[in-house]
Write an enzyme that holds these catalytic residues in place. Structure first.
Site, PDB file in Angstrom:
ATOM      1  N   PHE A 190       0.831  -1.201   0.000  1.00 46.49           N
ATOM      2  CA  PHE A 190       0.000   0.000   0.000  1.00 46.49           C
ATOM      3  C   PHE A 190       0.870   1.256   0.000  1.00 46.49           C
ATOM      4  CE2 PHE A 190      -1.834   3.036   3.155  1.00 46.49           C
ATOM      5  CZ  PHE A 190      -2.961   3.425   2.473  1.00 46.49           C
ATOM      6  N   ASP A 191       0.411   2.297  -0.715  1.00 49.06           N
ATOM      7  CA  ASP A 191       1.085   3.599  -0.690  1.00 49.06           C
ATOM      8  C   ASP A 191       0.024   4.685  -0.750  1.00 49.06           C
ATOM      9  OD1 ASP A 191       3.236   5.425  -0.659  1.00 49.06           O
ATOM     10  OD2 ASP A 191       3.256   5.539  -2.832  1.00 49.06           O
ATOM     11  N   VAL A 192       0.279   5.798  -0.083  1.00 48.09           N
ATOM     12  CA  VAL A 192      -0.667   6.904  -0.027  1.00 48.09           C
ATOM     13  C   VAL A 192       0.020   8.193  -0.451  1.00 48.09           C
ATOM     14  CG1 VAL A 192      -0.257   7.379   2.421  1.00 48.09           C
ATOM     15  CG2 VAL A 192      -2.381   8.089   1.411  1.00 48.09           C
ATOM     16  N   VAL A 213      -2.814   3.698  -3.618  1.00 47.39           N
ATOM     17  CA  VAL A 213      -2.798   2.544  -4.504  1.00 47.39           C
ATOM     18  C   VAL A 213      -2.364   1.347  -3.669  1.00 47.39           C
ATOM     19  CG1 VAL A 213      -0.421   2.887  -5.325  1.00 47.39           C
ATOM     20  CG2 VAL A 213      -2.065   1.695  -6.772  1.00 47.39           C
TER      21      VAL A 213
END
Length: 130
Positions: A39-41, A57
């Protein structure tokens, strides 16, 4: 695994699964469904709304996911170009990852100490199994 070439422009989570012809099927979901997630924000850098999540994403062995904040959609569609966030952070501004207290989950963040602060369930009193 190939990634989607076209991403959804709607608020919340969208799940992308590969079809036999190599294209992707898009499905609205409340949060990523699998138990192992990378996960990345991305956050807003607009001065009065700093540190508010805008895009995320995620990828699992089965699917890709994208998350878009309601405030980003409203920002892009508005004439004032002002995020709809209040000054103090609200739980609904954060990214839902789901309460899977019935099973264990693993979410690996790109920068884990940064990314986890934007997940709604990190602020629950009850343990979630994540």
């Amino acid at each position: 695994m190939n990634y989607p070439k076209k991403w959804s422009y709607s608020p919340g989570w969208t799940r992308y699964t590969t079809l036999p012809d190599g294209t992707f099927h898009q499905q609205k979901v409340p949060y990523p469904l699998e138990d192992a997630i990378v996960f990345d924000v991305e956050i807003s850098m607009e001065s009065r709304n700093k540190n508010k999540p805008t895009l995320a994403v995620a990828v699992t062995p089965e699917a890709w996911y994208s998350w878009t904040s309601e405030a980003l959609i409203n920002f892009c569609d508005s004439e004032t170009n002002a995020f709809g966030f209040v000054e103090e952070g609200q739980l609904e501004d954060l990214i839902p990852m789901g309460d899977n207290s019935s099973s264990n989950r693993l979410i690996v963040g790109h920068n884990v100490s940064f990314d986890r602060t934007y997940i709604q369930e990190q602020y629950n009193i009850s343990p979630t199994g994540t």
